[in-house]
Design a protein around this motif. Structure first.
Motif, short mmCIF file in Angstrom:
data_model
loop_
_atom_site.label_atom_id
_atom_site.label_comp_id
_atom_site.label_asym_id
_atom_site.label_seq_id
_atom_site.Cartn_x
_atom_site.Cartn_y
_atom_site.Cartn_z
N GLN A 155 0.66 -1.06 0.04
CA GLN A 155 0.05 -0.23 -0.14
C GLN A 155 0.83 1.18 -0.08
O GLN A 155 0.64 2.12 -0.66
CB GLN A 155 -0.88 0.03 1.12
N GLY A 199 -6.57 -0.18 -0.62
CA GLY A 199 -7.12 0.32 0.77
C GLY A 199 -8.52 0.29 1.04
O GLY A 199 -8.99 0.14 2.07
N VAL A 212 -8.95 2.06 8.37
CA VAL A 212 -9.04 2.22 6.86
C VAL A 212 -10.39 3.44 6.79
O VAL A 212 -10.18 4.46 5.88
CB VAL A 212 -9.54 1.12 6.14
#
Length: 138
Positions: free
Chosen positions: A19, A44, A79
């Motif tokens: 990521q 994500g 997140v």
């Protein structure tokens, strides 16, 4: 199930490493069109949440302590915070759509939250490994 918990947490950790790489790809893509952060966004918003839920499921099945189960679920909440911070940063643009100092400051919180998430996942992975390790006789 404890071994599966270790593997799932390792996959989640590896995904977080990717990521960061995907964020760099977006940042260094020239010209930076709408698709510059596509890998970062998909990872994500889909891959990390799915792996977080899988890791948490294996934590429960491995009969991990409640604190560890909760810790394994925490990346999902982080997140959500990431998405909110990114939206807030984008809201602080000028009339032409250019970044403002306030927007860039808020965007910096996105990176800090990502670092916190990595630390959480490292802790989960370490705890999963400890849980899965054979108990040594005294």
């Amino acid at each position: 199930m404890r071994r599966a918990f270790v593997v799932a947490s390792a996959l989640l950790l590896a995904t977080f490493v990717l990521q960061f790489a995907f964020a760099a790809v977006g940042a260094f893509t020239k010209p930076a069109g709408d698709g510059a952060y596509a890998l970062h966004s998909v990872t994500g918003m889909a891959v990390i949440p799915a792996l977080t839920l899988l890791t948490t499921l294996f934590a429960v099945l491995a009969k991990a302590p409640g604190r560890l189960v909760g810790l394994s679920l925490l990346p999902l909440g982080l997140v959500v915070v990431q998405a909110l911070v990114a939206s807030l940063a984008n809201a602080f643009t000028d009339a032409s759509g250019a970044s403002t100092p306030l927007g860039l400051t808020v965007a910096g919180l996105h990176a800090l939250n990502g670092i916190i998430a990595v630390h959480v996942v490292v802790s989960v992975h370490q705890a999963a490994r400890k849980l899965a390790s054979p108990v040594t006789a005294a």
